[in-house]
Design a protein around this motif. Structure first.
Motif, short mmCIF file in Angstrom:
data_model
loop_
_atom_site.label_atom_id
_atom_site.label_comp_id
_atom_site.label_asym_id
_atom_site.label_seq_id
_atom_site.Cartn_x
_atom_site.Cartn_y
_atom_site.Cartn_z
N UNK A 31 58.82 44.86 7.10
CA UNK A 31 58.40 44.85 5.45
C UNK A 31 56.95 45.52 5.25
N UNK A 32 56.50 46.13 6.21
CA UNK A 32 55.21 47.00 5.82
C UNK A 32 55.57 48.19 5.70
N UNK A 33 54.64 49.25 5.16
CA UNK A 33 55.08 50.56 4.91
C UNK A 33 54.94 51.18 6.40
N UNK A 34 54.33 50.54 6.98
CA UNK A 34 54.21 51.15 8.47
C UNK A 34 55.47 51.04 9.37
N UNK A 35 55.82 52.31 9.85
CA UNK A 35 57.01 52.23 10.73
C UNK A 35 58.31 52.08 10.05
N UNK A 36 58.19 52.06 8.72
CA UNK A 36 59.39 51.45 8.10
C UNK A 36 60.76 52.37 8.43
N UNK A 37 60.44 53.66 8.75
CA UNK A 37 61.82 54.19 9.21
C UNK A 37 62.26 53.91 10.43
N UNK A 38 61.51 53.32 11.22
CA UNK A 38 62.27 53.01 12.81
C UNK A 38 62.87 51.67 12.63
N UNK A 39 63.88 51.44 13.55
CA UNK A 39 64.32 50.22 13.43
C UNK A 39 64.18 49.50 14.70
N UNK A 40 63.75 48.51 14.73
CA UNK A 40 63.71 47.71 15.71
C UNK A 40 64.78 46.73 15.91
N UNK A 41 65.05 46.11 17.20
CA UNK A 41 66.21 45.06 17.31
C UNK A 41 65.50 43.91 18.03
N UNK A 42 66.15 42.93 17.49
CA UNK A 42 65.64 41.65 18.17
C UNK A 42 65.70 41.53 19.63
N UNK A 43 64.59 41.23 20.08
CA UNK A 43 64.61 41.78 21.76
C UNK A 43 64.76 40.29 22.47
N UNK A 44 65.05 39.33 21.65
CA UNK A 44 65.67 38.14 22.70
C UNK A 44 64.37 37.38 23.11
N UNK A 45 64.59 36.82 24.27
CA UNK A 45 63.76 36.29 24.97
C UNK A 45 62.81 37.16 25.92
N UNK A 46 61.47 36.76 26.06
CA UNK A 46 60.26 37.56 26.47
C UNK A 46 60.66 37.99 27.91
N UNK A 47 60.78 39.22 28.37
CA UNK A 47 60.69 39.51 29.80
C UNK A 47 59.61 39.37 30.42
N UNK A 48 59.90 39.42 31.74
CA UNK A 48 58.47 39.13 32.42
C UNK A 48 57.53 40.03 32.41
N UNK A 49 57.93 41.49 31.97
CA UNK A 49 56.81 42.58 31.51
C UNK A 49 56.03 41.92 30.39
N UNK A 50 56.66 41.49 29.16
CA UNK A 50 56.25 41.07 28.01
C UNK A 50 55.43 40.02 28.39
N UNK A 51 55.73 38.73 29.17
CA UNK A 51 54.90 37.79 29.58
C UNK A 51 53.58 38.17 30.20
N UNK A 52 53.62 39.18 30.80
CA UNK A 52 52.65 39.76 31.65
C UNK A 52 51.76 40.33 30.69
#
Lengths: 481, 351
Positions: A31-52
């Motif tokens: 909903x921001x004007x920032x990066x509005x053209x990029x589409x990001x998908x639901x990434x589900x649960x946090x991966x170990x990398x994300x947790x780190x």
């Protein structure tokens, strides 16, 4: 007195839940004007990398909360909200390296920069005076990515032959007046492209006269005749004098001679000294606000004037400067801002990040956080479509691509000043910048793999070492102009 | 596509508003056609203009090879530039040249060559400078981050010899972008050129800018310039020093994790040649080594480390403060704080 409260810093597990639910984040982005053209998908649960990543970000946050909101703090809060998902997760869905950070998207960036060298439609008339820059940023970025740019050699030489002014120096293009910034970008591009015919296309004699017209009695340089005097001028002029091996005596037609000056370096160190501000940084001109890009220009200028250990310590208050430079690293972002209380921006990866090699040559090594900078560049500054950018939500451009990559190089390589190297080169006349070498890679607590490492870049000239040394060698071997 | 959307800040580091243009124009390049949303007048040409029929334009010569990063100029831009090159070659300074420069600037405000030639034309023709400023105002408001416009303004105001109306104009510009580097630098030039250092209104205005956003470092820089920086190294009087210290302390109390006033305070002390310990008790309000869980400002810890380092036999406290910064209150700069610790033992060896 309102005593600020220490925050009960948000505990990692709470942030983790946000990630796991995923919803909040996707809304923030779309909903921001920032990066509005990029589409990001639901990434589900946090991966170990994300947790780190999330745990790391919590660790480097300053655990102090302030209640007072001002325009500065609001902008900062909003910006961080947009950046954080990129530092925590992988909204671009890039392949991750072994540290759980986005890999360097080398191929995409190469394509992006090749495209930048291509034709532009008429709507781009507004960059008519900046074309030398675009070419420099693109060529430099390509070499940093390991590309052989020799295929562009002849066209580079031709392009700048059109922009060279009959009275000396380069303009933005055909028929434009000579300008120090254009001359700087043109000469660095020509040196990068390499080849004797390319070097030979630079009219050094008229360049010398042009520089003579830019020199001011107070020691600084104007950018063009009748133009502004600022520290860019001092830096660009020194780069040209040194790289092209020009005589340091002022030409007879230099107006500064009438004021009693005899050489290009007269009063220069003192002038740069006056640009150091009350908080330790360096500004465009005496009295202005300290700023990252001008800091690089000031340090670059002094590092050409002599060995950094001598010139930096002579003309600057180094502890104060180091305090200011260190404060430019944003937390938890890891990238740099350009001024106190401003936002992180990928271009300062170079403008401030690149200052460290010069300052460490005058003090000691290991003062800054290379890993955090690398993290910001790889995780937040890479554009999904190729090229690098100021920050998530901004589009990439050649400028940010070049200087993010230069900053990454500064973080990854150890650039060392060594009196013992290049004997026989730069023995007289601004020879200090020919004493630099790359002494291996920085390998402690890194955030990158071998495939994320960019090329070596000369810390003062910001082009490949080979280009620097071959160019100077060519002009040293040349007799007269 | 609004040119006021100028954001991408670093464009100004070197030449003009390149980066933001790039952002906007990339869209065009990626397939949008150039049906501008600018409300643009119809293209203007010179070849069929009676007033220009004595001039033979100098077209762009790209030689035999296609240049890098070439722009496929519109006919309008290309022709206007051809006429500009022609008048520059013949050193013509005239009313029609002023019109031509205005036309080109409307298509490319970052064109330093055109701005320089315009300034020269105005000077040669002895045009009323006030008219030029009036023409410049809307242009400047449209192109906030442009070196050329500000330098042009400076040239004109310098020749005009009066700063009348300039303070108001600067304030108006800062309302749109309160940290604009060019605008603040221009304001510093005004102060110096017209010796406004002791002008009370200037200090009050600066104060109002700090009041509006106590974190605006540009405003703090301007204050320093007024009080000390622009005064050729003269140390501030005792009265001024006291006033500045009190003012800054109040500002810190509003938001203690704001580095600008902490730096300012240190700057004032340095200029007044007072030791940092002058504000030791103030700093301990925000960070006390005895209560390491209740630190309200990492900058206070930073300052305390310096103060302890200057004290006899108190290196240990300095180390403690630096450790707190490195491990807890500002860990991203751990290497820096550890470097500062290293300096402590170095100075011990030296002593």
């Amino acid at each position: 007195m309102t005593v600020p409260l220490r925050s009960s810093a948000q505990v990692p597990s709470e942030r983790l839940e946000e990630i796991i639910s995923g919803e909040g984040r996707i809304e923030e982005l779309s909903d921001s004007e920032l990066g509005s053209e990029d589409e990001y998908e639901d990434m589900g649960t946090a991966t170990p990398e994300e947790q780190a990543n999330i745990a790391y970000l919590e660790c480097v946050r300053i655990p102090i909360h302030e209640d007072l909101q001002t325009s500065t703090s609001k902008t900062q809060d909003e910006t961080l909200k947009v950046i954080l998902p990129f530092l925590e997760g992988n909204p671009n869905e890039f392949t991750l390296n072994s540290h759980g950070i986005s890999q360097l998207q080398r191929k995409k960036h190469v394509l992006y920069l090749e495209d930048a060298l291509d034709d532009y439609p008429g709507g781009f008339a507004m960059m008519d005076a900046s074309r030398p820059w675009i070419i420099y940023w693109a060529l430099q970025g390509l070499t940093a990515l390991g590309e052989d740019i020799s295929e562009h050699q002849r066209r580079t030489a031709h392009t700048f032959s059109l922009a060279q002014h009959p009275d000396g120096g380069f303009g933005g293009g055909y028929g434009q007046l000579p300008h120090l910034a254009c001359s700087y970008a043109a000469t660095l591009s020509l040196a990068t492209a390499g080849g004797e015919a390319t070097y030979g296309s630079i009219n050094r004699k008229t360049m010398w006269h042009f520089l003579g017209r830019m020199k001011q009695a107070d020691g600084g340089f104007t950018m063009c005749q009748g133009g502004e005097e600022d520290i860019r001028g001092a830096f660009c002029a020194m780069v040209l004098l040194s790289l092209l091996n020009l005589p340091l005596e002022l030409p007879n037609d230099s107006p500064a001679r009438q004021q009693g000056l005899t050489t290009f370096t007269d009063n220069l160190g003192d002038w740069v000294s006056k640009c150091q501000s009350w908080d330790g940084g360096i500004s465009a001109a005496p009295g202005n606000e300290a700023h990252g890009a001008y800091a690089f220009c000031g340090l670059g200028c002094l590092s050409i004037l002599g060995a950094p250990k001598e010139t930096l310590n002579k003309y600057l208050d180094i502890p104060l400067l180091v305090h200011w430079m260190s404060s430019r690293q944003c937390t938890p972002e890891g990238g740099y801002n350009g001024r106190t209380n401003k936002l992180v921006d990928g271009c300062y990866s170079h403008w401030v990040g690149g200052c460290w090699s010069l300052v460490e040559a005058a003090t000691t090594t290991g003062i800054w956080n290379r890993a955090a900078l690398g993290r910001y560049i790889l995780a937040a500054a890479q554009d999904k479509k190729g090229g690098l950018r100021d920050k998530p939500g901004k589009r990439s451009d050649a400028y940010h691509t070049c200087y993010n990559l230069a900053g990454l190089s500064a973080a990854q390589h150890r650039y060392v000043y060594d009196e013992g190297i290049n004997k026989g080169l730069g023995e007289v006349g601004l020879g200090a910048p020919f004493r630099w070498k790359a002494e291996g890679l920085y390998e402690e607590d890194t955030m990158w793999d071998a495939s994320d490492v960019v090329g070596k870049i000369h810390p003062v000239f910001v082009i490949p070492f080979r280009a620097v040394y071959e160019c100077r060698r060519y002009f040293e071997d040349k007799e007269g102009f | 596509m609004s040119l006021q959307l100028i954001r991408s800040f670093i464009a100004n580091i070197f030449l003009s508003p390149f980066a933001f243009l790039r952002i906007i124009l990339l869209r065009l390049r990626k397939g949008f056609t150039y049906t501008s949303e600018y409300t643009m007048p119809p293209p203007k040409f010179y070849h069929d203009d009676e007033a220009w029929k004595d001039v033979e334009p100098l077209p762009q010569d790209d030689g035999g090879m296609h240049p890098l990063a070439a722009i496929a100029y519109t006919e309008e831009y290309s022709e206007a530039m051809g006429y500009l090159r022609a008048v520059m070659a013949s050193n013509e300074f005239s009313e029609r040249v002023l019109g031509l420069t205005e036309h080109i600037i409307s298509m490319n405000p970052a064109h330093y060559t055109v701005w320089l030639y315009r300034a020269k034309t105005i000077s040669e023709l002895g045009k009323p400078l006030q008219d030029e400023i009036e023409w410049l105002n809307p242009t400047a408001l449209k192109h906030l981050k442009n070196y050329q416009i500000w330098h042009h303004r400076q040239t004109i105001i310098d020749a005009l010899g009066s700063p009348e109306g300039e303070a108001e104009f600067v304030s108006q510009m800062l309302e749109k972008d309160e940290k604009n580097y060019h605008v603040w630098s221009y304001r510093q030039w005004l102060v110096k050129r017209f010796d406004l250092f002791d002008n009370l209104e200037e200090l009050q205005w600066t104060e109002s800018m700090i009041d509006a956003d106590v974190r605006n470092n540009s405003a703090w820089n301007h204050r320093y310039y007024l009080v000390i920086g622009g005064r050729e190294g003269h140390a501030p009087s005792e009265e001024v020093t006291k006033r500045e210290i009190e003012y800054t302390k109040e500002a810190i109390r509003k938001a203690s994790q704001n580095q600008s006033p902490w730096n300012y305070l240190k700057g004032i002390l340095r200029a007044a040649q007072l030791p940092k310990s002058t504000i030791k008790s103030f700093a301990t309000e925000f960070a006390d080594l005895e209560a390491p869980d209740d630190v309200y400002s990492s900058h206070a810890l930073d300052l305390l480390a310096d103060i302890y380092a200057e004290e006899e036999n108190n290196k240990e406290s300095a180390e403690k403060a630096l450790d707190l910064l490195a491990t807890r209150y500002d860990p991203i700069r751990a290497n820096y704080w550890n470097y500062r610790k290293g300096l402590l033992s170095q100075s011990e060896v030296a002593a």
